[in-house]
Design a protein around this motif. Structure first.
Motif, PDB file in Angstrom:
ATOM      1  N   ALA A 185       0.849  -1.202   0.000  1.00  0.00           N
ATOM      2  CA  ALA A 185       0.000   0.000   0.000  1.00  0.00           C
ATOM      3  C   ALA A 185       0.881   1.246   0.000  1.00  0.00           C
ATOM      4  O   ALA A 185       1.976   1.250   0.565  1.00  0.00           O
ATOM      5  CB  ALA A 185      -0.921  -0.002   1.214  1.00  0.00           C
ATOM      6  N   THR A 186       0.397   2.284  -0.649  1.00  0.00           N
ATOM      7  CA  THR A 186       1.163   3.521  -0.800  1.00  0.00           C
ATOM      8  C   THR A 186       0.297   4.723  -0.446  1.00  0.00           C
ATOM      9  O   THR A 186      -0.923   4.672  -0.594  1.00  0.00           O
ATOM     10  CB  THR A 186       1.619   3.684  -2.272  1.00  0.00           C
ATOM     11  OG1 THR A 186       0.502   3.408  -3.113  1.00  0.00           O
ATOM     12  CG2 THR A 186       2.764   2.757  -2.617  1.00  0.00           C
ATOM     13  N   ILE A 187       0.962   5.785  -0.019  1.00  0.00           N
ATOM     14  CA  ILE A 187       0.251   7.030   0.286  1.00  0.00           C
ATOM     15  C   ILE A 187      -0.146   7.725  -1.009  1.00  0.00           C
ATOM     16  O   ILE A 187       0.673   7.862  -1.910  1.00  0.00           O
ATOM     17  CB  ILE A 187       1.171   7.979   1.089  1.00  0.00           C
ATOM     18  CG1 ILE A 187       1.448   7.406   2.478  1.00  0.00           C
ATOM     19  CG2 ILE A 187       0.562   9.374   1.181  1.00  0.00           C
ATOM     20  CD1 ILE A 187       2.560   8.137   3.222  1.00  0.00           C
ATOM     21  N   THR A 188      -1.404   8.139  -1.100  1.00  0.00           N
ATOM     22  CA  THR A 188      -1.797   9.070  -2.159  1.00  0.00           C
ATOM     23  C   THR A 188      -1.732  10.460  -1.537  1.00  0.00           C
ATOM     24  O   THR A 188      -2.477  10.754  -0.604  1.00  0.00           O
ATOM     25  CB  THR A 188      -3.229   8.776  -2.653  1.00  0.00           C
ATOM     26  OG1 THR A 188      -3.244   7.476  -3.212  1.00  0.00           O
ATOM     27  CG2 THR A 188      -3.662   9.791  -3.692  1.00  0.00           C
ATOM     28  N   SER A 247      -9.322  -5.463   5.560  1.00  0.00           N
ATOM     29  CA  SER A 247      -8.089  -6.156   5.913  1.00  0.00           C
ATOM     30  C   SER A 247      -8.197  -7.661   5.650  1.00  0.00           C
ATOM     31  O   SER A 247      -7.227  -8.389   5.805  1.00  0.00           O
ATOM     32  CB  SER A 247      -7.710  -5.900   7.371  1.00  0.00           C
ATOM     33  OG  SER A 247      -8.619  -6.532   8.228  1.00  0.00           O
ATOM     34  N   ALA A 301      -2.890  -5.421  -1.316  1.00  0.00           N
ATOM     35  CA  ALA A 301      -3.927  -5.482  -0.279  1.00  0.00           C
ATOM     36  C   ALA A 301      -4.988  -4.459  -0.656  1.00  0.00           C
ATOM     37  O   ALA A 301      -4.700  -3.494  -1.359  1.00  0.00           O
ATOM     38  CB  ALA A 301      -3.323  -5.150   1.077  1.00  0.00           C
ATOM     39  N   ALA A 302      -6.225  -4.668  -0.174  1.00  0.00           N
ATOM     40  CA  ALA A 302      -7.280  -3.710  -0.514  1.00  0.00           C
ATOM     41  C   ALA A 302      -7.250  -2.484   0.391  1.00  0.00           C
ATOM     42  O   ALA A 302      -7.817  -1.454   0.067  1.00  0.00           O
ATOM     43  CB  ALA A 302      -8.646  -4.399  -0.438  1.00  0.00           C
ATOM     44  N   HIS A 303      -6.563  -2.610   1.553  1.00  0.00           N
ATOM     45  CA  HIS A 303      -6.575  -1.479   2.494  1.00  0.00           C
ATOM     46  C   HIS A 303      -5.411  -0.529   2.245  1.00  0.00           C
ATOM     47  O   HIS A 303      -4.563  -0.777   1.376  1.00  0.00           O
ATOM     48  CB  HIS A 303      -6.574  -1.985   3.946  1.00  0.00           C
ATOM     49  CG  HIS A 303      -5.389  -2.851   4.285  1.00  0.00           C
ATOM     50  ND1 HIS A 303      -4.137  -2.340   4.506  1.00  0.00           N
ATOM     51  CD2 HIS A 303      -5.271  -4.199   4.420  1.00  0.00           C
ATOM     52  CE1 HIS A 303      -3.304  -3.329   4.785  1.00  0.00           C
ATOM     53  NE2 HIS A 303      -3.961  -4.468   4.727  1.00  0.00           N
ATOM     54  N   GLY A 304      -5.356   0.555   3.030  1.00  0.00           N
ATOM     55  CA  GLY A 304      -4.311   1.563   2.857  1.00  0.00           C
ATOM     56  C   GLY A 304      -3.084   1.284   3.707  1.00  0.00           C
ATOM     57  O   GLY A 304      -2.823   0.129   4.097  1.00  0.00           O
ATOM     58  N   THR A 305      -2.336   2.327   4.025  1.00  0.00           N
ATOM     59  CA  THR A 305      -1.041   2.182   4.693  1.00  0.00           C
ATOM     60  C   THR A 305      -1.158   2.117   6.219  1.00  0.00           C
ATOM     61  O   THR A 305      -0.152   2.059   6.914  1.00  0.00           O
ATOM     62  CB  THR A 305      -0.127   3.360   4.324  1.00  0.00           C
ATOM     63  OG1 THR A 305      -0.769   4.573   4.744  1.00  0.00           O
ATOM     64  CG2 THR A 305       0.108   3.435   2.827  1.00  0.00           C
ATOM     65  N   VAL A 306      -2.379   2.147   6.725  1.00  0.00           N
ATOM     66  CA  VAL A 306      -2.689   2.055   8.159  1.00  0.00           C
ATOM     67  C   VAL A 306      -1.868   3.091   8.959  1.00  0.00           C
ATOM     68  O   VAL A 306      -1.135   2.755   9.895  1.00  0.00           O
ATOM     69  CB  VAL A 306      -2.520   0.623   8.723  1.00  0.00           C
ATOM     70  CG1 VAL A 306      -3.513   0.370   9.866  1.00  0.00           C
ATOM     71  CG2 VAL A 306      -2.713  -0.446   7.657  1.00  0.00           C
ATOM     72  N   GLN A 307      -2.054   4.315   8.601  1.00  0.00           N
ATOM     73  CA  GLN A 307      -1.287   5.456   9.123  1.00  0.00           C
ATOM     74  C   GLN A 307      -1.312   5.544  10.658  1.00  0.00           C
ATOM     75  O   GLN A 307      -0.291   5.766  11.291  1.00  0.00           O
ATOM     76  CB  GLN A 307      -1.880   6.734   8.516  1.00  0.00           C
ATOM     77  CG  GLN A 307      -1.176   8.011   8.930  1.00  0.00           C
ATOM     78  CD  GLN A 307      -1.863   9.230   8.299  1.00  0.00           C
ATOM     79  OE1 GLN A 307      -3.004   9.161   7.839  1.00  0.00           O
ATOM     80  NE2 GLN A 307      -1.158  10.337   8.266  1.00  0.00           N
ATOM     81  N   ARG A 308      -2.504   5.362  11.225  1.00  0.00           N
ATOM     82  CA  ARG A 308      -2.630   5.526  12.681  1.00  0.00           C
ATOM     83  C   ARG A 308      -1.727   4.524  13.420  1.00  0.00           C
ATOM     84  O   ARG A 308      -1.079   4.860  14.407  1.00  0.00           O
ATOM     85  CB  ARG A 308      -4.097   5.314  13.091  1.00  0.00           C
ATOM     86  CG  ARG A 308      -4.584   6.210  14.216  1.00  0.00           C
ATOM     87  CD  ARG A 308      -6.056   5.954  14.505  1.00  0.00           C
ATOM     88  NE  ARG A 308      -6.341   4.558  14.839  1.00  0.00           N
ATOM     89  CZ  ARG A 308      -6.178   4.018  16.045  1.00  0.00           C
ATOM     90  NH1 ARG A 308      -5.757   4.760  17.053  1.00  0.00           N
ATOM     91  NH2 ARG A 308      -6.466   2.751  16.263  1.00  0.00           N
ATOM     92  N   ASN A 337      -3.188  -6.213  11.101  1.00  0.00           N
ATOM     93  CA  ASN A 337      -3.455  -7.461  10.394  1.00  0.00           C
ATOM     94  C   ASN A 337      -2.701  -7.494   9.057  1.00  0.00           C
ATOM     95  O   ASN A 337      -2.952  -6.675   8.180  1.00  0.00           O
ATOM     96  CB  ASN A 337      -4.961  -7.592  10.166  1.00  0.00           C
ATOM     97  CG  ASN A 337      -5.336  -8.851   9.414  1.00  0.00           C
ATOM     98  OD1 ASN A 337      -4.489  -9.705   9.161  1.00  0.00           O
ATOM     99  ND2 ASN A 337      -6.597  -8.967   9.056  1.00  0.00           N
ATOM    100  N   SER A 368      -7.642  -6.178  15.586  1.00  0.00           N
ATOM    101  CA  SER A 368      -8.698  -5.826  14.636  1.00  0.00           C
ATOM    102  C   SER A 368      -9.526  -7.050  14.250  1.00  0.00           C
ATOM    103  O   SER A 368     -10.741  -6.976  14.114  1.00  0.00           O
ATOM    104  CB  SER A 368      -8.091  -5.184  13.390  1.00  0.00           C
ATOM    105  OG  SER A 368      -7.102  -6.039  12.847  1.00  0.00           O
TER     106      SER A 368
END
Ligand code: NAP
Ligand code: MG
Length: 405
Positions: free
Chosen positions: A74-77, A287, A304-311, A325, A372
């Motif tokens: 996953a990458t930041i947009t 996830s 993966a379908a999710h993002g970079t899980v920044q938090r 996860n 999660s």
């Protein structure tokens, strides 16, 4: 143990934040001990995209066209906040958008089913894969806020100057207008990606639009799918005992809910946006979803379908424990290794990918999971593990599965 050899490299696209941390852990714990991994590495982390003026993203997509299989983190947009955070030269475009434009692909998303995580729709027993057309319609629209009375017309001017003109509406007062389009080329690519994926995964393909109301626009989608099916795929479908059928979107929704799953549902861009969120939520969350971009030329990019899980990443940076996860990211790796194995006739590699997927599922079913996952699982006494310990638990399960055979 002798590590599994590879003949052709995977295109490896590294990414950002928490998923970049997981990426490293997955490689070290779950892949490198077993596979003599060959990859062509592209660092799509935001810093390197900025340093290379985003050329690295374009290069990685071209490498995917060359080798045929990629695995992407996953990458930041970037948005305004990221501009400051990373001192960016420019607000670089979404890497997924850039890659999709180069590969001309369709995205297929399917849930990863695990006992204990029960879909909200109780008769869904098998995964439902959503195939979303990723070009045009309302995502490339032109809109006008009509200020007052007047005539709205749809005008097409051909290169030779001839016009086609249709009345849209004679406005008596203020209103709104929208112009949308699609192209035969993009719809044909979408259709071929869907038929090809159905053959690949031996699943039925459903396609739905609203052609009774949209007699030219949606009807063209329906016709193109039918023509391509009849000319190029009908025989293959019959040989495999799978089915293609078209139905109206409202009928499709009703049938999907009543079904037991186990098919691909091809959707126009907007329908796919909405329905994939519905399906993902009903099966658990992002996830536990796989995602693969399939190009009509036969290139595959797994992520993966999710993002970079920044938090979670900010917690990790502060030295706090995370329980992220990694299953969707592991499945991106197994998807890519399995496809590479299939294309190269490397059965050992394909078998390993399968085993690793089984190990993920079994670990969760044995009650070992991340925080999660424990929130959506019906498991009574889950053992909640941190990010690394969860991956190590999967490794232990994997070692057991590999020993037993
Ligand atoms: P996100 O990374 O998907 O995370 C949203 C929230 O969902 C997390 O804060 C977490 O909830 C939960 N979550 C997602 N994945 C999880 C996992 N594997 N394990 C545990 N919890 C998980 O979305 P976001 O925070 O909106 O976006 C962060 C960055 O990702 C953005 O910069 C965006 O541009 C990028 N993004 C990239 C892609 C891609 O590359 N494909 C896709 C989407 C977004 P809790 O915090 O409540 O635990
Ligand atoms: Mg959406």
């Amino acid at each position: 143990m002798e590590r599994i050899k590879m003949t052709t490299p995977l295109v490896e696209m590294d990414g950002d934040e928490m998923t970049r941390i997981l990426w490293q852990m997955i490689k070290e714990e779950l892949i490198l001990p077993y596979v003599d991994l060959k990859t062509e590495y592209y660092d799509l982390g935001l810093e390197n995209r900025n340093a290379t003026d985003d050329q690295v993203t374009v290069d990685s997509a071209n490498a995917t066209r060359k080798y045929g299989v990629a695995v992407k983190c996953a990458t930041i947009t970037p948005n305004g906040a990221r501009m400051k955070e990373y001192s960016l030269k420019e607000m670089w475009k979404s890497p997924n958008g850039t890659i999709r434009a180069i590969l001309d692909g369709t995205v297929f998303r399917a849930p990863i089913l695990v006992k204990g995580i029960v879909p909200y729709v109780s008769n869904w027993k098998k995964p439902i894969t959503i195939a979303r057309h990723a070009y045009g319609d309302v995502y490339k629209n032109t809109e006008i806020k009509v200020p007052g009375a007047g005539r709205a017309e749809l005008v097409f001017t051909a290169e030779d100057g001839t016009e086609i003109r249709e009345l849209i509406h004679d406005f008596e007062g203020a209103g709104i207008l929208q112009g949308i389009h699609n192209t035969e080329q993009s719809i044909s690519s979408f259709a071929r990606a869907c038929f090809g994926y159905a053959v690949d995964t031996k699943q039925d393909l459903w396609f739905s639009t609203k052609d009774t109301i949209s007699k030219k626009y949606d009807h063209t989608f329906k016709d193109i799918f039918q023509e391509i099916y009849d000319a190029e795929y009908k025989k293959k479908f019959e040989e495999l005992g799978i089915e293609y059928f078209y139905t109206l979107i409202d009928d499709a929704v009703a049938r999907v809910i009543r079904s037991e799953g186990g098919f691909i549902w091809a959707c126009k861009n907007y329908d796919g946006d909405v329905m994939s969120d519905m399906v993902a939520t009903a099966y658990g969350d992002l996830s536990m979803m796989t995602s693969v971009l399939v190009s009509p030329s036969g290139a595959y990019e797994y992520e993966a379908a999710h993002g970079t899980v920044q938090r979670h990443y900010y917690k990790h940076l502060k030295g706090e424990e995370t329980s992220t996860n990694s299953i969707a990211t592991i499945f991106a790796w197994t998807g890519a290794l399995r496809k590479r194995g299939e294309l190269d006739g490397n059965e050992e590699l394909t078998a390993f990918a399968k085993k690793l997927e089984q190990a993920c599922v079994k670990t969760v079913e044995d009650g070992k999971m991340t925080k999660s996952l424990s929130l959506i699982s019906s498991c009574e006494n889950p053992v909640i593990l941190n990010s690394l310990d969860f991956i190590r638990a999967i490794r232990e399960t994997l070692a057991g599965l590999l020993d037993n055979h």
